[in-house]
Design an enzyme around this catalytic site. Structure first.
Site, short mmCIF file in Angstrom:
data_model
loop_
_atom_site.label_atom_id
_atom_site.label_comp_id
_atom_site.label_asym_id
_atom_site.label_seq_id
_atom_site.Cartn_x
_atom_site.Cartn_y
_atom_site.Cartn_z
N THR A 94 0.89 -1.17 0.00
CA THR A 94 0.00 0.00 0.00
C THR A 94 0.92 1.21 0.00
O THR A 94 2.09 1.08 0.31
CB THR A 94 -0.87 0.01 1.29
OG1 THR A 94 -1.90 -0.96 1.18
CG2 THR A 94 -1.53 1.33 1.58
N GLY B 283 -10.56 -3.23 1.29
CA GLY B 283 -9.66 -3.24 2.44
C GLY B 283 -9.87 -2.04 3.36
O GLY B 283 -10.92 -1.38 3.32
N LYS C 56 -2.69 -6.26 6.75
CA LYS C 56 -3.94 -6.98 6.48
C LYS C 56 -5.14 -6.13 6.90
O LYS C 56 -5.46 -5.98 8.09
CB LYS C 56 -3.87 -8.30 7.26
CG LYS C 56 -5.04 -9.22 7.04
CD LYS C 56 -4.92 -9.98 5.73
CE LYS C 56 -5.99 -11.05 5.64
NZ LYS C 56 -6.92 -10.90 4.55
N1 ASP Z 1 -4.02 -2.61 3.80
C1 ASP Z 1 -4.10 -3.08 2.46
C2 ASP Z 1 -5.38 -3.83 2.29
O1 ASP Z 1 -5.74 -4.63 3.13
C3 ASP Z 1 -2.97 -3.97 2.05
C4 ASP Z 1 -1.61 -3.59 2.57
O2 ASP Z 1 -1.39 -2.54 3.10
O3 ASP Z 1 -0.69 -4.37 2.41
O4 ASP Z 1 -6.01 -3.65 1.28
#
Ligand code: ASP
Length: 321
Positions: free
Chosen positions: A178, A208, A231
């Site tokens: 991200t 997300g 996550k």
């Molecule tokens: N937070 C992001 C999501 O869950 C993914 C990430 O930051 O790695 O879409």
């Protein structure tokens, strides 16, 4: 009117590749893009621009870079398509704009800002988000524009892992990433922005934390601005951005302590997690629990710092805060 020293921090996700998997040239490029992102945001703040415009400028650079999971270089979903999520928040008035599952907007962060400026609604999903951005005259692209070879390989390896039942053993880099930025401007206002392709092989329609205000993105003057990576399902459950702001407001915790607690809580679920945050006093933190996190900040003396794993490198100097 009092002026405040400016502050800026960015992250390019906690899904950093293990060093052995990236060529020296790719590492150098990723770090150069982090520095470019910081310089773009700092230039806005230095000229007396708003924290909102600064976080947009910083995120834009990382969306355009192939090295991070946002914009060009975004992860593929299970159908081999890209569905992008992004948001932005203005700590001075709690205005915010967000889009999820958009497929054709070159820079989702700019569409989020345009939506915030419009005022209502706050969050648009799927084709409605694309249509809004098109009507705003923003740059539109074909979905393939976001594809890169590395993300294609990530999708194949995640599909194989799914078949053999080893998806939970995938590295952070195979799974996600991200980008995000937090800033304080000369008027002391805070802002945060986050943009992502989500995680590799995600089911179509999955949303997300990045476009969820209070979870992956949050900004409130007098408290803090936060942009998260990791996550997303857990960032949403704990309302991580809002949780950190609340720990500071209600419990009197420092930014460092509040973010440490938030990451510790996420770590109990054995998930990769990281964030950047700026406090009302301009202090900056960038905690993470994974092997690394692409990140960077500029110290008040103008030194540009970038990092991927443990070590922090100097990447030039700009005008002091
Ligand atoms: N937070 C992001 C999501 O869950 C993914 C990430 O930051 O790695 O879409």
């Amino acid at each position: 009117m009092t002026t405040h020293p400016i502050a800026l921090a960015i992250h390019g996700g906690c899904g950093t590749l293990p060093k052995a998997e990236m060529s020296e040239a790719e590492w150098a490029e990723a770090k150069a893009d982090l520095a470019l992102s910081l310089k773009a945001g700092w230039a806005v703040l230095g000229k007396g621009g708003t924290a909102v415009d600064a976080v947009e400028a910083a995120v834009l650079v990382m969306e355009d870079s192939p090295h991070f999971n946002a914009g060009h270089g975004a992860a593929f979903n299970a159908d081999g398509e890209h569905e992008l999520d992004a948001s932005i928040m203005d700590g001075s008035n709690l205005a915010a704009g967000a889009l999820c599952c958009v497929k054709r907007i070159r820079n989702p962060v700019s569409a989020a800002k345009a939506l915030m400026r419009q005022g209502d609604p706050l969050l648009l999903a799927g084709p409605a988000g694309d249509t809004f951005a098109e009507a705003e005259g923003l740059d539109m692209v074909e979905n393939e524009y976001f594809s890169t070879d590395r993300r294609r390989k990530n999708l194949s390896s995640m599909k194989i892992r799914e078949l053999v039942g080893s998806a939970s053993e995938a590295s952070e880099a195979e799974k996600h990433g991200t980008v995000g930025a937090v800033a304080r401007d000369r008027d002391g206002h805070l802002a945060a922005a986050t943009s992502t392709g989500g995680y590799t092989n995600k089911p179509p329609g999955r949303v997300g934390d990045s476009p969820i205000i209070g979870a992956g993105t949050y900004a409130r003057d007098g408290r803090c601005a936060v942009s998260g990576t990791g996550k997303g399902e857990f960032f949403i459950r704990y309302c991580i951005g809002h949780e950190i702001a609340s720990l500071m407001a209600y419990k009197g915790l420092s930014l460092e302590e509040a973010t440490r607690q938030a990451i510790a809580e996420l770590t109990t679920h054995k998930i990769g997690a990281g964030l950047v945050a700026v406090g009302a006093d301009g202090s900056i933190v960038a905690p993470y629990n994974s092997e690394g996190m692409y990140r960077g900040w500029i110290t008040p003396d103008g030194f540009v710092h970038v990092a991927t794993h443990g070590e922090v490198e100097l990447a030039g100097q700009v005008e002091a805060a």
